[in-house]
Design a protein around this motif. Sequence first.
Motif, mmCIF file in Angstrom:
data_model
loop_
_atom_site.group_PDB
_atom_site.id
_atom_site.type_symbol
_atom_site.label_atom_id
_atom_site.label_comp_id
_atom_site.label_asym_id
_atom_site.label_seq_id
_atom_site.Cartn_x
_atom_site.Cartn_y
_atom_site.Cartn_z
ATOM 1 N N PRO A 103 2.538 -12.615 9.590
ATOM 2 C CA PRO A 103 3.723 -13.328 9.089
ATOM 3 C C PRO A 103 5.028 -12.543 9.109
ATOM 4 O O PRO A 103 6.054 -13.068 8.657
ATOM 5 C CB PRO A 103 3.324 -13.657 7.651
ATOM 6 N N ALA A 104 5.044 -11.316 9.632
ATOM 7 C CA ALA A 104 6.184 -10.420 9.436
ATOM 8 C C ALA A 104 7.511 -10.969 9.943
ATOM 9 O O ALA A 104 8.561 -10.713 9.367
ATOM 10 C CB ALA A 104 5.910 -9.073 10.090
ATOM 11 N N SER A 105 7.489 -11.709 11.046
ATOM 12 C CA SER A 105 8.747 -12.137 11.662
ATOM 13 C C SER A 105 9.280 -13.451 11.130
ATOM 14 O O SER A 105 10.225 -14.015 11.691
ATOM 15 C CB SER A 105 8.568 -12.245 13.185
ATOM 16 N N GLY A 106 8.696 -13.952 10.064
ATOM 17 C CA GLY A 106 9.203 -15.186 9.489
ATOM 18 C C GLY A 106 8.919 -16.377 10.386
ATOM 19 O O GLY A 106 7.906 -16.424 11.083
ATOM 20 N N ILE A 107 9.855 -17.340 10.389
ATOM 21 C CA ILE A 107 9.654 -18.582 11.137
ATOM 22 C C ILE A 107 10.817 -18.746 12.099
ATOM 23 O O ILE A 107 11.980 -18.875 11.694
ATOM 24 C CB ILE A 107 9.555 -19.782 10.185
ATOM 25 N N ALA A 108 10.494 -18.729 13.390
ATOM 26 C CA ALA A 108 11.517 -18.785 14.440
ATOM 27 C C ALA A 108 11.938 -20.224 14.724
ATOM 28 O O ALA A 108 11.200 -21.168 14.419
ATOM 29 C CB ALA A 108 10.985 -18.128 15.714
ATOM 30 N N PRO A 109 13.112 -20.394 15.341
ATOM 31 C CA PRO A 109 13.615 -21.756 15.597
ATOM 32 C C PRO A 109 12.715 -22.595 16.488
ATOM 33 O O PRO A 109 12.724 -23.822 16.377
ATOM 34 C CB PRO A 109 14.964 -21.491 16.273
ATOM 35 N N PHE A 110 11.931 -21.958 17.385
ATOM 36 C CA PHE A 110 11.080 -22.745 18.280
ATOM 37 C C PHE A 110 9.813 -23.238 17.594
ATOM 38 O O PHE A 110 9.055 -24.037 18.154
ATOM 39 C CB PHE A 110 10.703 -21.939 19.522
ATOM 40 N N GLU A 111 9.565 -22.799 16.359
ATOM 41 C CA GLU A 111 8.341 -23.169 15.674
ATOM 42 C C GLU A 111 8.386 -24.620 15.189
ATOM 43 O O GLU A 111 9.430 -25.106 14.721
ATOM 44 C CB GLU A 111 8.100 -22.253 14.475
ATOM 45 N N GLU A 112 7.245 -25.279 15.249
ATOM 46 C CA GLU A 112 7.144 -26.684 14.836
ATOM 47 C C GLU A 112 7.564 -26.898 13.382
ATOM 48 O O GLU A 112 8.255 -27.873 13.074
ATOM 49 C CB GLU A 112 5.707 -27.171 15.094
ATOM 50 N N PRO A 113 7.210 -26.006 12.424
ATOM 51 C CA PRO A 113 7.602 -26.258 11.031
ATOM 52 C C PRO A 113 8.993 -25.732 10.678
ATOM 53 O O PRO A 113 9.366 -25.751 9.495
ATOM 54 C CB PRO A 113 6.526 -25.513 10.240
ATOM 55 N N TYR A 114 9.760 -25.257 11.650
ATOM 56 C CA TYR A 114 11.042 -24.604 11.348
ATOM 57 C C TYR A 114 11.977 -25.520 10.562
ATOM 58 O O TYR A 114 12.524 -25.121 9.515
ATOM 59 C CB TYR A 114 11.706 -24.156 12.653
ATOM 60 N N GLN A 115 12.197 -26.743 11.041
ATOM 61 C CA GLN A 115 13.183 -27.627 10.412
ATOM 62 C C GLN A 115 12.777 -28.021 9.000
ATOM 63 O O GLN A 115 13.591 -27.994 8.075
ATOM 64 C CB GLN A 115 13.400 -28.879 11.279
ATOM 65 N N ARG A 116 11.522 -28.376 8.796
ATOM 66 C CA ARG A 116 11.126 -28.813 7.441
ATOM 67 C C ARG A 116 11.100 -27.630 6.472
ATOM 68 O O ARG A 116 11.378 -27.799 5.279
ATOM 69 C CB ARG A 116 9.797 -29.558 7.470
ATOM 70 N N THR A 117 10.789 -26.433 6.976
ATOM 71 C CA THR A 117 10.846 -25.267 6.098
ATOM 72 C C THR A 117 12.289 -24.954 5.728
ATOM 73 O O THR A 117 12.597 -24.610 4.587
ATOM 74 C CB THR A 117 10.198 -24.052 6.780
ATOM 75 N N ALA A 118 13.178 -25.087 6.707
ATOM 76 C CA ALA A 118 14.598 -24.852 6.446
ATOM 77 C C ALA A 118 15.130 -25.836 5.406
ATOM 78 O O ALA A 118 15.904 -25.452 4.514
ATOM 79 C CB ALA A 118 15.388 -24.961 7.748
ATOM 80 N N ARG A 119 14.722 -27.093 5.516
ATOM 81 C CA ARG A 119 15.163 -28.083 4.525
ATOM 82 C C ARG A 119 14.642 -27.721 3.134
ATOM 83 O O ARG A 119 15.357 -27.849 2.135
ATOM 84 C CB ARG A 119 14.683 -29.482 4.928
ATOM 85 N N TYR A 120 13.410 -27.283 3.065
ATOM 86 C CA TYR A 120 12.806 -26.903 1.789
ATOM 87 C C TYR A 120 13.600 -25.779 1.138
ATOM 88 O O TYR A 120 13.793 -25.746 -0.087
ATOM 89 C CB TYR A 120 11.356 -26.462 2.033
ATOM 90 N N LEU A 121 14.124 -24.857 1.966
ATOM 91 C CA LEU A 121 14.821 -23.674 1.458
ATOM 92 C C LEU A 121 16.344 -23.803 1.489
ATOM 93 O O LEU A 121 17.041 -22.862 1.100
ATOM 94 C CB LEU A 121 14.411 -22.452 2.286
#
Length: 877
Positions: free
Chosen positions: A327-345
């Motif tokens: 998990p070290a690099s977090g969540i990159a923009p190309f990742e499928e859950p990127y947008q919903r995680t961004a909304r959550y945060l």
Amino acid sequence: MSYLIASRLQWLKFIVFLVLLTQLSLSAYAQKILEPRANPKAMVQEGNVRFTVLTPRLIRMEWTTSGTFTDNATFIVVNRNLPVPRFTTVKGNGQVIIKTDELELQYKIGSGKFTNQNLSVKLLDTKHPFTWTPGLKQTGNLKGTYRTLDNYDGDEQIWDKTKMELEDGLLATDGWTLIDDSKSLLFDHSDWPWVMPRVTTDHQDLYLMGYGRQYKKALFDFTQIAGRVPLPPRYAFGYWWSRYWSYSDNEVRNVVHNFEQRQLPLDVFVVDMDWHNTDSLRAKDDVFEQPKGWTGWTWNERLFPNPDGFLHWMKDQDLKVTLNLHPASGIAPFEEPYQRTARYLNFDTTGKANIPFAGSDKRFMQALFNTVLHPMEKKGVSFWWLDWQQWPNDKKIKDLNNTWWLNYTFFTDMERTSAVRPMLYHRWGGLGNHRYQIGFSGDAVISWKSLAFQPYFTSSASNVLYGYWSHDIGGHQFGRGAERVLNPELYVRWMQFGALSPIFRTHSTKSASLNKEVWNFQGEYYDALSNAIRLRYQLAPYIYTMARKTYDTGLSLCRPLYYDDPETKEAYENPSEYMFGDNLLVAPIVSAMENGIAKKKVWLPAGNNWFEWNTGALLKGGQYVNRVFGLEEYPIYVKAGAVLPTYPNVKNLSHDPEQCVLAVFPGADGATKVYEDGGNSKDYASAYAYTQVVSRHLPGRIQKITIMPRKGQYAGMALSRTYRLQLYGAEMPVQIVANGKKLNYTTETNTKDWSYNGQELSVNIPLAKANAVQQQEVTVYYSKTDSIDVNNGLVRKFRQLSKGITALKFKDAGIILPHVVGNCEETNLRLQYYPAQFYKALNYFNQHFTEIPKAVEKATNASNATWFQEYFKANLQ
């Protein structure tokens, strides 16, 4: 119609009630281990000093300049609310003296910070006395464990050639251990307890354990303050298939089919990090200076075109699936859950930056679980393989170790939110990590040296309660300059050890030459590897019973000999031997055979005789023995008289099979308690059952085995059970009575008659299916006029003689075996076919066995005769 609507409303209300009830129970489950405030009656306070008597052998000692003491849970100590032990407190002459049944503490009142001038604790046991003062150094620590075996060849690092220094453990021959908890981070009091730094810096927070040689009591005491070792789900004790390989859905299915085709059991399929997409446009390292391709959260649909379908298929096969995470690099923009995680945060995505990993940020971790991982868990990911090896500490909280913290957050999230038993596997993070179960030991070098080190490494970890190491069985990678070929003998010996280790998981690096699938081996290698897997499943109920004991007592499945023999020097001098539960001693073979045999010097503890399972020899304890073993044989020693619960052939451990085979060993009376529960249920602390089994030898050469009524209950518990008794090292009975009914004899095993296995020299007694609360009794009558020693290694002699004769026929296909050779070689089957001639057949074998080489010499040419004589001398004398 109105009745139907009302019924539906009632049903919906019931469902809502169940959901709320489940949420409440999950929350309560998560909180029950955190009781950090001690009973005031256990405390003795004098100004800026406070002592808390936790057990007769364990005292907390605090000093602070502020006079304010810490009652939060720490990363190590989560529970201080224990039953108050008996102790006395005497104040006078400027001193406070606290005396328990086992320790006496003295402190000079008002003298401030603890030093060797104002504080002492002595053990009252005159056999192992000590007086501890602050600053006293241990000299006999028995060591604990180490974070990882990455790049270690045995205990040597392959790059800088340094030797591994195991961390200190909780036990020492000094008789005492000091746990300095002064710098430990704290947990807050939130519903999901979270990390918080200590405010006070000028303080001491010490725990002194004084136990003499009472090692088992010391470990139990530690579980009382640091939490129990959770019981893994039953399936965790099966076989795990793992390989660093870019598996596709098709390839996984082929591997599973190969297991099924060969009737080899399998429980867990591990999918390494190629399961997820990577950012191919990046350089070698990403923006977090982590290797490209390690971190990922999105299924690679080039390999798994329908991830949901793949997980559904695996579930249909009764297999558990775990995926590798970095998990070290977090969540990159190309990742499928990127947008919903961004909304959550509420994360700003305009710059298309990675959402950085922030382990100490509760909101981020909640987002990670709720938006990324929980959706995959609901679709069939059973648990996670954390492969954290990047940053030693959190970026925001200086002393927060990411390995330790990820273990905590992942385990407790599952504990709080999942309907099944929590589990993960990851590297060791330090004291307190025993609460988060299974360790991934990392990328060990493939070598005999590594195999030789792992038994000690595994058993010593029990000294910090980290009893569930999962090794890359067979090794992970080749060493520097080593031949890039997998040695089949080394792999067999590693698998035999793996079957008798806490977690049985093969793994290797991404190499075309590391094909560890059993079906890639032939002949005796295939047989030995298959037998190792089957032995694991045979012992599964015994292992599970011992795992429950770990939860109850803190005693790990694999543990050093000195737990049972603390006063015996040989128990410390043979660190590669270990106890596998209460009744099995294992002396791993860790070097190559010479001329087809492995020689092993084994120390057998006193107080018991020991049955060498693979050879059929009953050996006296309290001595060294020199033994020899073939490739398919292994030094497993069973306590005389032990009763082991075992399984027949099973597909895997996803279900508790109806039949239980009770293996009863010779040499003494014995008993056991067979444990069972829901297998993956979270309520195992209170919902479980035990069945006691007792074996006794009575006058007149009678053996009586009694299966007591089962006690306890749990959801889904089967009302009935089918038992089969297997009496090892037994003579041929003259009569067997089961539950008042005389049984008939059969030459071939069936489900209603008793039989005799001449290869194993064992009696097999099937019992009819019966209510589990019904007592059952089996009486075995042996001849009063005849007797013979069947526990002198006959099992091995039968096996090796048969192998030798078969090999001889391949050298001389036309050989006509002399009468004495044929009679002796077929003795095992003669015992089965002609039970009335049991003693006659064995006496013939014993009298004529040594004549076999001479008889062979007359039946074949000189070269073959010489070969057989050498074989006979090496394997049969």
